[in-house]
Write a protein that holds these residues in place. Structure first.
Motif, PDB file in Angstrom:
ATOM      1  N   LYS A 124       8.528  10.089  -3.088  1.00 33.10           N
ATOM      2  CA  LYS A 124       7.858  10.494  -4.328  1.00 33.10           C
ATOM      3  C   LYS A 124       6.411  10.012  -4.382  1.00 33.10           C
ATOM      4  O   LYS A 124       5.721  10.252  -5.367  1.00 33.10           O
ATOM      5  N   MET A 125       5.947   9.332  -3.332  1.00 38.69           N
ATOM      6  CA  MET A 125       4.630   8.700  -3.291  1.00 38.69           C
ATOM      7  C   MET A 125       4.430   7.815  -4.518  1.00 38.69           C
ATOM      8  O   MET A 125       3.414   7.843  -5.199  1.00 38.69           O
ATOM      9  N   LYS A 126       5.454   6.985  -4.794  1.00 38.95           N
ATOM     10  CA  LYS A 126       5.444   6.070  -5.924  1.00 38.95           C
ATOM     11  C   LYS A 126       5.209   4.652  -5.420  1.00 38.95           C
ATOM     12  O   LYS A 126       5.863   4.200  -4.489  1.00 38.95           O
ATOM     13  N   HIS A 127       4.263   3.949  -6.057  1.00 39.10           N
ATOM     14  CA  HIS A 127       3.913   2.603  -5.626  1.00 39.10           C
ATOM     15  C   HIS A 127       5.062   1.638  -5.913  1.00 39.10           C
ATOM     16  O   HIS A 127       5.652   1.640  -6.991  1.00 39.10           O
ATOM     17  N   ILE A 128       5.378   0.807  -4.928  1.00 41.76           N
ATOM     18  CA  ILE A 128       6.437  -0.191  -5.095  1.00 41.76           C
ATOM     19  C   ILE A 128       5.836  -1.560  -5.369  1.00 41.76           C
ATOM     20  O   ILE A 128       6.129  -2.187  -6.387  1.00 41.76           O
ATOM     21  N   GLU A 129       4.965  -2.032  -4.480  1.00 39.39           N
ATOM     22  CA  GLU A 129       4.384  -3.369  -4.642  1.00 39.39           C
ATOM     23  C   GLU A 129       3.189  -3.515  -3.710  1.00 39.39           C
ATOM     24  O   GLU A 129       3.121  -2.878  -2.644  1.00 39.39           O
ATOM     25  N   THR A 130       2.226  -4.355  -4.112  1.00 39.47           N
ATOM     26  CA  THR A 130       1.082  -4.703  -3.266  1.00 39.47           C
ATOM     27  C   THR A 130       0.993  -6.213  -3.185  1.00 39.47           C
ATOM     28  O   THR A 130       1.114  -6.901  -4.207  1.00 39.47           O
ATOM     29  N   ILE A 131       0.797  -6.735  -1.984  1.00 38.14           N
ATOM     30  CA  ILE A 131       0.650  -8.181  -1.810  1.00 38.14           C
ATOM     31  C   ILE A 131      -0.692  -8.464  -1.162  1.00 38.14           C
ATOM     32  O   ILE A 131      -1.223  -7.660  -0.385  1.00 38.14           O
ATOM     33  N   ARG A 132      -1.273  -9.622  -1.544  1.00 36.36           N
ATOM     34  CA  ARG A 132      -2.532 -10.068  -0.944  1.00 36.36           C
ATOM     35  C   ARG A 132      -2.221 -11.089   0.138  1.00 36.36           C
ATOM     36  O   ARG A 132      -1.467 -12.040  -0.090  1.00 36.36           O
ATOM     37  N   LEU A 133      -2.813 -10.891   1.291  1.00 36.69           N
ATOM     38  CA  LEU A 133      -2.537 -11.740   2.450  1.00 36.69           C
ATOM     39  C   LEU A 133      -3.499 -12.916   2.454  1.00 36.69           C
ATOM     40  O   LEU A 133      -4.708 -12.759   2.220  1.00 36.69           O
ATOM     41  N   SER A 134      -2.961 -14.108   2.695  1.00 29.70           N
ATOM     42  CA  SER A 134      -3.799 -15.308   2.723  1.00 29.70           C
ATOM     43  C   SER A 134      -4.725 -15.318   3.923  1.00 29.70           C
ATOM     44  O   SER A 134      -5.822 -15.877   3.883  1.00 29.70           O
ATOM     45  N   SER A 135      -4.293 -14.713   5.009  1.00 33.49           N
ATOM     46  CA  SER A 135      -5.114 -14.647   6.222  1.00 33.49           C
ATOM     47  C   SER A 135      -4.838 -13.317   6.917  1.00 33.49           C
ATOM     48  O   SER A 135      -3.807 -12.699   6.709  1.00 33.49           O
ATOM     49  N   MET A 136      -5.785 -12.913   7.745  1.00 28.59           N
ATOM     50  CA  MET A 136      -5.654 -11.639   8.451  1.00 28.59           C
ATOM     51  C   MET A 136      -6.143 -11.808   9.884  1.00 28.59           C
ATOM     52  O   MET A 136      -7.336 -12.026  10.115  1.00 28.59           O
TER      53      MET A 136
ATOM     54  N   GLY B  13      16.297   2.198  -6.685  1.00 30.17           N
ATOM     55  CA  GLY B  13      16.283   3.484  -5.992  1.00 30.17           C
ATOM     56  C   GLY B  13      16.582   3.303  -4.525  1.00 30.17           C
ATOM     57  O   GLY B  13      16.561   2.185  -3.995  1.00 30.17           O
ATOM     58  N   ARG B  14      16.822   4.417  -3.865  1.00 32.29           N
ATOM     59  CA  ARG B  14      17.126   4.391  -2.442  1.00 32.29           C
ATOM     60  C   ARG B  14      16.299   5.455  -1.727  1.00 32.29           C
ATOM     61  O   ARG B  14      16.841   6.471  -1.269  1.00 32.29           O
ATOM     62  N   PRO B  15      14.977   5.274  -1.628  1.00 30.73           N
ATOM     63  CA  PRO B  15      14.180   6.265  -0.906  1.00 30.73           C
ATOM     64  C   PRO B  15      14.546   6.302   0.566  1.00 30.73           C
ATOM     65  O   PRO B  15      14.852   5.270   1.178  1.00 30.73           O
ATOM     66  N   ARG B  16      14.512   7.480   1.130  1.00 29.61           N
ATOM     67  CA  ARG B  16      14.782   7.619   2.574  1.00 29.61           C
ATOM     68  C   ARG B  16      13.575   7.187   3.388  1.00 29.61           C
ATOM     69  O   ARG B  16      13.711   6.741   4.518  1.00 29.61           O
ATOM     70  N   ARG B  17      12.396   7.361   2.817  1.00 32.93           N
ATOM     71  CA  ARG B  17      11.179   7.026   3.567  1.00 32.93           C
ATOM     72  C   ARG B  17      10.386   5.964   2.816  1.00 32.93           C
ATOM     73  O   ARG B  17      10.193   6.053   1.606  1.00 32.93           O
ATOM     74  N   ILE B  18       9.889   4.989   3.570  1.00 34.82           N
ATOM     75  CA  ILE B  18       9.067   3.922   3.020  1.00 34.82           C
ATOM     76  C   ILE B  18       7.669   4.045   3.630  1.00 34.82           C
ATOM     77  O   ILE B  18       7.521   4.134   4.859  1.00 34.82           O
ATOM     78  N   GLY B  19       6.651   4.070   2.766  1.00 36.69           N
ATOM     79  CA  GLY B  19       5.262   4.118   3.231  1.00 36.69           C
ATOM     80  C   GLY B  19       4.634   2.741   3.191  1.00 36.69           C
ATOM     81  O   GLY B  19       4.837   1.981   2.240  1.00 36.69           O
ATOM     82  N   ILE B  20       3.875   2.390   4.212  1.00 32.52           N
ATOM     83  CA  ILE B  20       3.199   1.089   4.289  1.00 32.52           C
ATOM     84  C   ILE B  20       1.709   1.342   4.485  1.00 32.52           C
ATOM     85  O   ILE B  20       1.302   2.059   5.409  1.00 32.52           O
ATOM     86  N   TYR B  21       0.888   0.751   3.579  1.00 31.35           N
ATOM     87  CA  TYR B  21      -0.576   0.876   3.662  1.00 31.35           C
ATOM     88  C   TYR B  21      -1.170  -0.503   3.886  1.00 31.35           C
ATOM     89  O   TYR B  21      -0.933  -1.429   3.110  1.00 31.35           O
ATOM     90  N   LEU B  22      -1.949  -0.645   4.948  1.00 39.07           N
ATOM     91  CA  LEU B  22      -2.566  -1.921   5.309  1.00 39.07           C
ATOM     92  C   LEU B  22      -4.080  -1.788   5.233  1.00 39.07           C
ATOM     93  O   LEU B  22      -4.665  -0.935   5.901  1.00 39.07           O
ATOM     94  N   ASN B  23      -4.707  -2.615   4.397  1.00 37.43           N
ATOM     95  CA  ASN B  23      -6.163  -2.661   4.290  1.00 37.43           C
ATOM     96  C   ASN B  23      -6.614  -4.030   4.793  1.00 37.43           C
ATOM     97  O   ASN B  23      -6.535  -5.032   4.086  1.00 37.43           O
ATOM     98  N   CYS B  24      -7.061  -4.062   6.040  1.00 34.77           N
ATOM     99  CA  CYS B  24      -7.409  -5.342   6.657  1.00 34.77           C
ATOM    100  C   CYS B  24      -8.639  -5.968   6.015  1.00 34.77           C
ATOM    101  O   CYS B  24      -8.739  -7.197   5.915  1.00 34.77           O
ATOM    102  N   SER B  25      -9.601  -5.144   5.551  1.00 32.80           N
ATOM    103  CA  SER B  25     -10.828  -5.690   4.985  1.00 32.80           C
ATOM    104  C   SER B  25     -10.561  -6.397   3.661  1.00 32.80           C
ATOM    105  O   SER B  25     -11.146  -7.441   3.381  1.00 32.80           O
ATOM    106  N   SER B  26      -9.687  -5.832   2.816  1.00 30.06           N
ATOM    107  CA  SER B  26      -9.373  -6.463   1.526  1.00 30.06           C
ATOM    108  C   SER B  26      -8.131  -7.347   1.597  1.00 30.06           C
ATOM    109  O   SER B  26      -7.722  -7.917   0.583  1.00 30.06           O
ATOM    110  N   LYS B  27      -7.516  -7.434   2.772  1.00 30.34           N
ATOM    111  CA  LYS B  27      -6.317  -8.257   2.993  1.00 30.34           C
ATOM    112  C   LYS B  27      -5.200  -7.871   2.024  1.00 30.34           C
ATOM    113  O   LYS B  27      -4.594  -8.729   1.362  1.00 30.34           O
TER     114      LYS B  27
END
Length: 463
Positions: A426-438, A403-417
């Motif tokens: 479309k408010m459709k989830h693309i991917e979630t990654i877990r951060l090794s450090s924060m 797909g080619r969405p015009r807008r990309i949403g980024i959600y950052l949860n520092c407590s859960s990394k």
């Protein structure tokens, strides 16, 4: 034969077992008290001879002779079973510790085959070059090994119990956390519902007020019409009454005497031309066609928390940042550098001025850009052509997202990394990654490529 006959005499004909608390009926037959009681509840006669049994008074008398004989029979059967069990154990002990092949006592333990043996077995070809120990020594060694093994098992059990208890605690915490989230979700939705219900009532009240104003004018017009109509009908009735006179003299006399009707005739003017139907054009403006959009825009003013209204860092880079610090573009032409007021230098990525701690969400309008990177430094979503990849600490993984969405949403949860990316159209989830450090403070990361030929700006969305 006598023993079998005695056993039959001591057997209840209902349960076919030795009597338990036997009672005798008037007909002379005996049964277990519980058996005959249950039988008489269904039918009031002896199960053996069908003689009626009275249900009044003490009709179930204990048969003491049978009771004594039955108890002695049970005791004898018990002693017989105990004797049989003891004999079986004795026979086992006498034969178990002797070699069945050589009839020698089992004094040795073959360590190789892990079995008891006699001295003759030790010298046989079957146990050639096997290792042997005396029974007591082998038992002591094995008991020591088993004691050590028991300690290991016990320690492992304690470890498993500790992990299991911790797991139970985590399950309780998870349940409590989910319940808190459910409460939070329900509260957030209830606040939105309250806002929507309030706006619904306000818009409906506005519509009702306009309706009442319009109907008020219509009622006044209708009352005026009904008054004029009533006057004309009265006049019509008077004229009709005069015309009913068939005699010429009476007709003329009636007309000349009715001054009111004559005056009305002489001054009559059509009232139809003085009235028009009162119409109302009730309008709610954009709420008629764009109600959901307008109410959504109104709701944005009360929703908390909102999207992060980021400002882009205006460093000395190849990225030209707009005056409002919301848009950037790769400055490889005079036109783009003039538009954004920057001169191109290297490199071509930048960060937000804002830094984060906690939970944050922002949206980026990538438009028609075909190459970009968005996220936080060293952890981001990248798009090149029609291929999306996730970068985690310089390690790239290709995604199946299309797909080619015009807008990309980024959600950052520092407590859960956790760092999540969404198709914000479309408010459709693309991917979630877990951060090794924060780090304690992080900032948003942006990059556009010099390979973008159309020079479309990348813009932070503010609603």
């Amino acid at each position: 034969m006598a023993s079998a006959s005695l056993s039959e005499d001591l057997t209840c004909s209902i349960c076919l077992s030795v009597f338990t608390d036997p009672v005798i009926l008037l007909c002379g037959h005996s049964f277990c008290r519980e058996c005959i009681t249950l039988s008489l509840d269904k039918q009031q006669h002896c199960p053996h001879c069908r003689t009626p049994v009275p249900t009044e008074g003490n009709y179930l008398l204990t048969n003491h002779i049978l009771k004594s004989l039955a108890e002695k029979s049970k005791e004898a059967a018990k002693l017989k079973r105990e004797y049989r069990n003891e004999k079986e154990v004795s026979d086992y002990n006498e034969t178990e510790w002797f070699c069945l092949e050589h009839e020698e006592k089992l004094k040795l333990f073959c360590v190789t085959d892990q079995q008891l043996t006699c001295i003759i077995c030790r010298d046989s070809e079957r146990h050639e070059e096997h290792k042997f120990k005396p029974v007591k020594e082998a038992a002591a060694s094995l008991r020591k090994d088993l004691d050590m093994f028991m300690l290991q098992v016990s320690a492992d059990i304690r470890g498993l119990e500790g992990i299991a208890n911790t797991q139970r605690e985590e399950m309780i915490k998870t349940t409590e956390s989910c319940n808190q989230l459910k409460t939070h979700i329900n509260t957030q939705f209830e606040e939105m519902h309250m806002f929507l219900r309030k706006r619904q009532k306000e818009i409906n009240d506005e519509l009702k007020n306009k309706e009442e104003d319009a109907l008020k004018k219509m009622r006044w017009r209708l009352n005026s019409l009904e008054t004029a109509l009533s006057e004309n009908r009265e006049l019509e009735g008077n004229v009709a009454s005069i015309l009913e006179n068939k005699e010429t003299e009476r007709f003329l006399e009636t007309w000349t005497d009715d001054d009111t009707t004559k005056t009305a005739k002489n001054t009559f003017k059509s009232k139809t031309e003085n009235f028009q139907v009162e119409k109302a054009s009730i309008s709610l403006g954009p709420y008629e066609s764009h109600l959901q959009f307008f109410v959504w825009k109104e709701m944005l003013q009360v929703i908390k928390p909102r999207e992060e209204m980021l400002s882009l860092r205006n460093d000395d880079t190849s990225l030209c940042v707009s005056e409002d610090q919301r848009s950037l573009i790769f400055c490889n032409t005079k036109r783009s550098s003039d538009y954004y007021g920057r001169k191109p230098t290297q490199p071509y990525f930048t960060n937000s001025i804002d830094t984060f701690a906690g939970q944050h969400y922002w949206e980026i309008d990538v438009g028609e850009l075909t190459s970009w990177e968005l996220g936080i430094e060293n952890n981001f979503l990248t798009m090149e052509g029609n291929t999306y990849e996730i970068c985690i600490e310089d390690s790239y993984e290709t995604l199946k997202f299309t797909g080619r969405p015009r807008r990309i949403g980024i959600y950052l949860n520092c407590s859960s990394k956790e760092l999540s990316f969404y198709d914000a159209d479309k408010m459709k989830h693309i991917e979630t990654i877990r951060l090794s450090s924060m780090p304690s403070q992080v900032s948003a990361y942006f990059k556009v490529s010099q390979s973008n030929p159309d020079h479309t700006p990348l813009t932070v969305c503010w609603y």
